[in-house]
Structure formats: C-alpha cells, structure tokens
Design an enzyme around this catalytic site. Sequence first.
Site, PDB file in Angstrom:
ATOM      1  N   LYS A  23     -12.447  -2.764  -5.811  1.00 49.09           N
ATOM      2  CA  LYS A  23     -12.782  -1.347  -5.987  1.00 49.09           C
ATOM      3  C   LYS A  23     -11.559  -0.545  -6.421  1.00 49.09           C
ATOM      4  O   LYS A  23     -11.699   0.471  -7.081  1.00 49.09           O
ATOM      5  CB  LYS A  23     -13.381  -0.765  -4.710  1.00 49.09           C
ATOM      6  CG  LYS A  23     -12.459  -0.781  -3.507  1.00 49.09           C
ATOM      7  CD  LYS A  23     -13.109  -0.125  -2.304  1.00 49.09           C
ATOM      8  CE  LYS A  23     -12.210  -0.211  -1.094  1.00 49.09           C
ATOM      9  NZ  LYS A  23     -12.304  -1.468  -0.342  1.00 49.09           N
ATOM     10  N   LYS A  41      -8.812 -10.124  -9.424  1.00 47.18           N
ATOM     11  CA  LYS A  41     -10.094 -10.215  -8.727  1.00 47.18           C
ATOM     12  C   LYS A  41     -10.874  -8.921  -8.871  1.00 47.18           C
ATOM     13  O   LYS A  41     -10.292  -7.854  -9.092  1.00 47.18           O
ATOM     14  CB  LYS A  41      -9.901 -10.611  -7.257  1.00 47.18           C
ATOM     15  CG  LYS A  41      -9.200  -9.598  -6.399  1.00 47.18           C
ATOM     16  CD  LYS A  41      -9.299  -9.990  -4.921  1.00 47.18           C
ATOM     17  CE  LYS A  41      -9.183  -8.704  -4.084  1.00 47.18           C
ATOM     18  NZ  LYS A  41      -9.672  -8.803  -2.737  1.00 47.18           N
ATOM     19  N   LYS A  52       0.830  -1.210   0.000  1.00 41.92           N
ATOM     20  CA  LYS A  52       0.000   0.000   0.000  1.00 41.92           C
ATOM     21  C   LYS A  52       0.863   1.258   0.000  1.00 41.92           C
ATOM     22  O   LYS A  52       0.525   2.244  -0.653  1.00 41.92           O
ATOM     23  CB  LYS A  52      -0.917   0.012   1.228  1.00 41.92           C
ATOM     24  CG  LYS A  52      -2.075  -0.974   1.145  1.00 41.92           C
ATOM     25  CD  LYS A  52      -3.061  -0.721   2.287  1.00 41.92           C
ATOM     26  CE  LYS A  52      -4.253  -1.662   2.219  1.00 41.92           C
ATOM     27  NZ  LYS A  52      -5.143  -1.502   3.393  1.00 41.92           N
TER      28      LYS A  52
HETATM   29  P1  ADP Z   1     -11.544  -4.548  -2.350  1.00 46.17           P
HETATM   30  O1  ADP Z   1     -10.628  -5.659  -2.754  1.00 46.17           O
HETATM   31  O2  ADP Z   1     -12.573  -4.250  -3.371  1.00 46.17           O
HETATM   32  O3  ADP Z   1     -10.781  -3.309  -1.892  1.00 46.17           O
HETATM   33  P2  ADP Z   1     -11.815  -5.133   0.414  1.00 46.17           P
HETATM   34  O4  ADP Z   1     -10.366  -5.405   0.440  1.00 46.17           O
HETATM   35  O5  ADP Z   1     -12.354  -3.936   1.143  1.00 46.17           O
HETATM   36  O6  ADP Z   1     -12.330  -5.070  -1.093  1.00 46.17           O
HETATM   37  O7  ADP Z   1     -12.530  -6.439   0.918  1.00 46.17           O
HETATM   38  C1  ADP Z   1     -13.621  -6.524   1.786  1.00 46.17           C
HETATM   39  C2  ADP Z   1     -14.002  -7.976   1.919  1.00 46.17           C
HETATM   40  O8  ADP Z   1     -14.492  -8.480   0.683  1.00 46.17           O
HETATM   41  C3  ADP Z   1     -12.830  -8.875   2.304  1.00 46.17           C
HETATM   42  O9  ADP Z   1     -13.292  -9.861   3.215  1.00 46.17           O
HETATM   43  C4  ADP Z   1     -12.408  -9.502   0.996  1.00 46.17           C
HETATM   44  O10 ADP Z   1     -11.816 -10.777   1.175  1.00 46.17           O
HETATM   45  C5  ADP Z   1     -13.737  -9.602   0.253  1.00 46.17           C
HETATM   46  N1  ADP Z   1     -13.514  -9.489  -1.193  1.00 46.17           N
HETATM   47  C6  ADP Z   1     -13.100  -8.378  -1.849  1.00 46.17           C
HETATM   48  N2  ADP Z   1     -13.021  -8.579  -3.173  1.00 46.17           N
HETATM   49  C7  ADP Z   1     -13.412  -9.872  -3.372  1.00 46.17           C
HETATM   50  C8  ADP Z   1     -13.548 -10.690  -4.539  1.00 46.17           C
HETATM   51  N3  ADP Z   1     -13.290 -10.228  -5.755  1.00 46.17           N
HETATM   52  N4  ADP Z   1     -13.977 -11.967  -4.382  1.00 46.17           N
HETATM   53  C9  ADP Z   1     -14.240 -12.442  -3.141  1.00 46.17           C
HETATM   54  N5  ADP Z   1     -14.138 -11.738  -2.013  1.00 46.17           N
HETATM   55  C10 ADP Z   1     -13.728 -10.460  -2.103  1.00 46.17           C
END
Ligand code: ADP
Length: 325
Positions: free
Chosen positions: A195, A192, A109
């Site tokens: 956001k 994956k 990060k």
């Molecule tokens: P992002 O990756 O969009 O920034 P976060 O890191 O805030 O999302 O993740 C919030 C939750 O959602 C976590 O528990 C993460 O494992 C799950 N998560 C995020 N993206 C995915 C995805 N593409 N598939 C499955 N679970 C996800």
Amino acid sequence: MLSGIQPTADSFHLGNYLGAIRQWVRLQETHDAFYCIVDLHAITVDHDPARLRERTRVSVAQLLAAGLDPELCTLFVQSHVPEHAQLAWVLNCLTGFGEASRMTQFKDKAQKQGAERATVGLFTYPILQAADILLYQANVVPVGEDQRQHLELTRDLAQRFNGRFGQTFTVPEPHIVKDTAKILDLQEPAIKMSKSASSPGGIIELLDDPKASAKKIRSAVTDSEREIRYDEERKPGISNLLTIYSALTGKPVPELERDYAGKGYGDLKKDLAQVVVDFVTPFQERTRKLLADPETLDTILANGAEKARRIAAETLAVVYDRVGF
Ligand code: ADP
Ligand code: NA
C-alpha cells in the site's frame, strides 16, 4: 497463536490476502488463534481519527468476509483491550534504549518520515508488539521475514522478565511463514505489492471496482518473450501472475504451465482477470453485508474483546503482582 494486522488502508490488497489473511483462515482450524486489529500501532504515524475508526471496521468486515469465524478464533480490536498498553509500559521499562535503537524497521520508517517527525510511539512500536504476543502466552507467532528482529526482541523480553521476576511468560517461537505467496507489484514486479510503495496500477485492492482490477491484471507488466513459464529471476511478471492464479484457484503452477503451453500472455491475463473478478465479487458482497449491519459487527467485536480480555487480564495481574504493584 497470535497475529495482528494494521487498519491503515481503506481496503486490504491481494498481497495481504494471499500472504497473511488466507493463512489466518487456515490456522484458526488448528490453533487457539487470537487475531488482533492493531489500532494502537496505527497511530504511531500521522492519522485521521474518523478514517481510522472507519478503517478498523472495514478491516474487521474484510477479515470476516475472508473466512475468519468468531466461533473458531478470537477476533478483536487492540484498543478494546487496555491490557496491551498496560503491559507495554512495563516492558518499556525492561527494554534498553540501545536495544530499542537497533530495530531496523524503526530506522527505515523514521527515515521515510524525516527523523524529526518520527514519534516515540514509533520507536517503541516493537515493545507494544511484544506485549500483544506475551499477553496471550502465545507460543506460535506467524510472521514474515521482516518481523524476525521484532520477534527476537519479544523473546528476549520474555526471558528477561522471567529471569528477573519469576516464570511468567511463554517464550514464543518464530513461525516464519516461508511458503506463503509473496505477491509482487503488477507494474513493477521487482518490488512487492504494497500500500505504501505500489502505484495504483500495481496493486489490486480487494474492495476496488472488479472491472478496474481486471484491467490492472490485463495491463500487468511482463516481458518480451512469449513463453508462459515460471521463472522468478528472468520472468518475474509472468511468475507473479502464475502465483496469483495458482493461489486463487488451487491449481498447481506446473499444471497452469501445461494448460497455457502454446498460448499467449493475453490469454493468461484474460483468464486471470476473470479469476480475480470471481474472487472479489462475492468477497465484496459479504463485506458490504457485514458493514450494513453495524450491530452484529459490534457484537462480534465486543465478544472478541471479552474473550481476549479474559486471558490478557490474567497475565497482566501476574505481571503487576510480580513487579510490585
Ligand atoms: P503493506 O506492505 O501493504 O503495508 P502490511 O505491512 O500492512 O502491508 O502487511 C500486512 C500483512 O500482509 C503482513 O503479514 C504482510 O507480510 C502481508 N503482506 C503485505 N504485502 C504482501 C505481499 N505483497 N505479498 C505477500 N504478503 C504480503
Ligand atoms: Na481455533
């Protein structure tokens, strides 16, 4: 059990829902579950105050719309429970600088932001996360593979504190959630859905216009074959669509493969687009209703914070006593 999610987007996306939130809804039935909107974590990177406030409320409304029930779980906002920051300070003083420096998520990060702009808050993020977990004496922490290192640190800190000051914390077990759906970007099925990394066409936001989401499904990148078959390696796009379809309908993937034998990618996409619309439409309706009633939302959050605080204050009192305050 404790789990947290950051209020850092205007809407949760389908990956958040299928990979995390849906499990939360299930686990509240079987566990004494604490679910935390981690707004303290959200200010470790640049943020806008008015947006953070709004996103916190929208996040809570979505979690309730997804099925979290304040009667079955404790749903609260991290900053409403001051013990999180208080315990984090004590744990900061138990963490080695070198130890914290080894956290790979910080390195990633910080690199993204430019090392000079990364804050000390971002650096100590995993220590605040440890406080979140240890305050509630959680023994089960459902986390993705990417959080394994942070949970190891939490365990080390719990054991260190217990060893130095006497038995105080439950040492949490990682409950690495393996069988949850990993949802891929619709345009770039090598990464994956996320956001931060997804292009607008690659991500389904739960609160987005259902018609736009349907269009994104119909435009999803697939492959140049014609066979609808689950194969993560060679057909990641089609496999991703099958995963989403299966997760939202409860139909096993092999059954979907049979249903679509001899049919085209267009048929699958058209049907899945409808499945997504049928899911997000009532979800949005429930979210809107909750947001239109700020008093009820405030009451839910006040009750959640009060319930959380009862446990958190008890733990912190022991900690303060043990360290000599
Ligand atoms: P992002 O990756 O969009 O920034 P976060 O890191 O805030 O999302 O993740 C919030 C939750 O959602 C976590 O528990 C993460 O494992 C799950 N998560 C995020 N993206 C995915 C995805 N593409 N598939 C499955 N679970 C996800
Ligand atoms: Na419960």
